[in-house]
Design a protein around this motif. Structure first.
Motif, mmCIF file in Angstrom:
data_model
loop_
_atom_site.group_PDB
_atom_site.id
_atom_site.type_symbol
_atom_site.label_atom_id
_atom_site.label_comp_id
_atom_site.label_asym_id
_atom_site.label_seq_id
_atom_site.Cartn_x
_atom_site.Cartn_y
_atom_site.Cartn_z
ATOM 1 N N MET A 100 0.831 -1.206 0.000
ATOM 2 C CA MET A 100 0.000 0.000 0.000
ATOM 3 C C MET A 100 0.864 1.254 0.000
ATOM 4 O O MET A 100 0.562 2.212 -0.722
ATOM 5 C CB MET A 100 -0.944 0.001 1.205
ATOM 6 C CG MET A 100 -2.069 -0.982 1.054
ATOM 7 S SD MET A 100 -3.299 -1.112 2.381
ATOM 8 C CE MET A 100 -2.912 0.069 3.573
ATOM 9 N N GLN A 101 1.923 1.246 0.786
ATOM 10 C CA GLN A 101 2.813 2.411 0.833
ATOM 11 C C GLN A 101 3.475 2.650 -0.512
ATOM 12 O O GLN A 101 3.569 3.786 -0.979
ATOM 13 C CB GLN A 101 3.848 2.211 1.937
ATOM 14 C CG GLN A 101 4.639 3.449 2.278
ATOM 15 C CD GLN A 101 5.989 3.482 1.581
ATOM 16 O OE1 GLN A 101 6.517 2.462 1.159
ATOM 17 N NE2 GLN A 101 6.526 4.667 1.452
ATOM 18 N N ALA A 102 3.928 1.582 -1.171
ATOM 19 C CA ALA A 102 4.581 1.729 -2.474
ATOM 20 C C ALA A 102 3.600 2.238 -3.523
ATOM 21 O O ALA A 102 3.920 3.160 -4.280
ATOM 22 C CB ALA A 102 5.179 0.392 -2.904
ATOM 23 N N VAL A 103 2.407 1.680 -3.562
ATOM 24 C CA VAL A 103 1.413 2.118 -4.545
ATOM 25 C C VAL A 103 1.004 3.563 -4.286
ATOM 26 O O VAL A 103 0.917 4.367 -5.219
ATOM 27 C CB VAL A 103 0.189 1.170 -4.539
ATOM 28 C CG1 VAL A 103 -0.957 1.740 -5.347
ATOM 29 C CG2 VAL A 103 0.585 -0.199 -5.067
ATOM 30 N N LEU A 104 0.774 3.909 -3.020
ATOM 31 C CA LEU A 104 0.406 5.295 -2.702
ATOM 32 C C LEU A 104 1.520 6.269 -3.078
ATOM 33 O O LEU A 104 1.239 7.385 -3.524
ATOM 34 C CB LEU A 104 0.064 5.433 -1.221
ATOM 35 C CG LEU A 104 -1.309 4.944 -0.803
ATOM 36 C CD1 LEU A 104 -1.457 4.995 0.706
ATOM 37 C CD2 LEU A 104 -2.406 5.761 -1.472
ATOM 38 N N SER A 105 2.764 5.855 -2.897
ATOM 39 C CA SER A 105 3.865 6.764 -3.233
ATOM 40 C C SER A 105 3.925 7.036 -4.740
ATOM 41 O O SER A 105 4.385 8.087 -5.156
ATOM 42 C CB SER A 105 5.201 6.201 -2.747
ATOM 43 O OG SER A 105 5.599 5.100 -3.528
ATOM 44 N N TRP A 106 3.450 6.108 -5.542
ATOM 45 C CA TRP A 106 3.439 6.316 -6.994
ATOM 46 C C TRP A 106 2.172 7.010 -7.457
ATOM 47 O O TRP A 106 2.212 7.896 -8.290
ATOM 48 C CB TRP A 106 3.529 4.991 -7.736
ATOM 49 C CG TRP A 106 4.778 4.221 -7.497
ATOM 50 C CD1 TRP A 106 6.021 4.715 -7.198
ATOM 51 C CD2 TRP A 106 4.927 2.806 -7.503
ATOM 52 N NE1 TRP A 106 6.915 3.706 -7.027
ATOM 53 C CE2 TRP A 106 6.275 2.509 -7.223
ATOM 54 C CE3 TRP A 106 4.061 1.750 -7.737
ATOM 55 C CZ2 TRP A 106 6.752 1.217 -7.160
ATOM 56 C CZ3 TRP A 106 4.547 0.467 -7.674
ATOM 57 C CH2 TRP A 106 5.879 0.208 -7.392
ATOM 58 N N VAL A 107 1.020 6.604 -6.913
ATOM 59 C CA VAL A 107 -0.263 7.065 -7.418
ATOM 60 C C VAL A 107 -0.704 8.371 -6.765
ATOM 61 O O VAL A 107 -1.048 9.328 -7.452
ATOM 62 C CB VAL A 107 -1.343 5.973 -7.207
ATOM 63 C CG1 VAL A 107 -2.711 6.455 -7.629
ATOM 64 C CG2 VAL A 107 -0.969 4.719 -7.963
#
Length: 186
Positions: free
Chosen positions: A118-125
């Motif tokens: 979730m942290q990785a996806v949020l950092s991109w999106v």
């Protein structure tokens, strides 16, 4: 029929136990119910944690009531598993305890994997999403040591990938130890 019932019970039980563990971890890192994740976790676990808090008050650094709530859920789930698939005989209590501790540890690792994803996806999106600071605070203690060893490559932080790989290795090792642990507990 037993498989479908077990799928339902395991899904609901593991989500509830994981929410209890997340509540304990959020208290550990100083994130109370003042954020969207905390409000959700407290709302779904309070009915189980609150009565246990009378017996197990929160320590300075460990929320024993939340951890015990997760353990109770995993223990109930282990007993139900044995009742459904045990062939009519009751196993040694040690085997049920080992299975419930095994599941709790496994669910903790899956929780960590989900938080990192979730942290990785949020950092991109959407790095400015309201939930992003909470997720970042929850993953920071695990990602910081890796970030000291693995620097960003071309501006891309690979520490989430490394952590997920390490967690998957731990899950594989844990899964391979289960038959031996169960034989030992009998």
């Amino acid at each position: 029929m037993h498989q479908a019932l077990w799928l339902l019970l395991e899904t609901l039980g593991s989500l509830l136990a994981t929410a209890c563990l997340l509540r304990a971890y959020m208290n550990r890192v100083g994130l109370g119910a003042r954020n969207p994740v905390g409000q959700f976790v407290v709302a779904i676990t309070d009915w189980l944690v609150r009565p246990l808090r009378r017996v197990l008050p929160a320590g300075r650094t460990v929320d024993w009531a939340s951890i015990m709530a997760g353990f109770v859920v995993s223990l109930v789930l282990a007993v139900l598993f044995v009742a459904l698939f045990g062939g009519g005989r009751f196993p040694a209590p040690g085997a049920v305890l080992m299975l419930s501790v095994f599941w709790l540890f496994k669910w903790s690792l899956w929780l960590l994997t989900a938080l990192v994803l979730m942290q990785a996806v949020l950092s991109w999106v959407n790095p400015h999403a309201p939930i992003a600071p909470t997720i970042a605070a929850l993953t920071r203690p695990f990602l910081a040591p890796i970030r000291r060893v693995v620097p960003p490559i071309g501006g891309v932080d690979l520490s989430p990938l490394v952590l997920i790989l390490l967690v998957q290795v731990l899950l594989t090792l844990l899964q391979s130890l289960l038959p031996g642990m169960m034989a030992f507990a009998r």
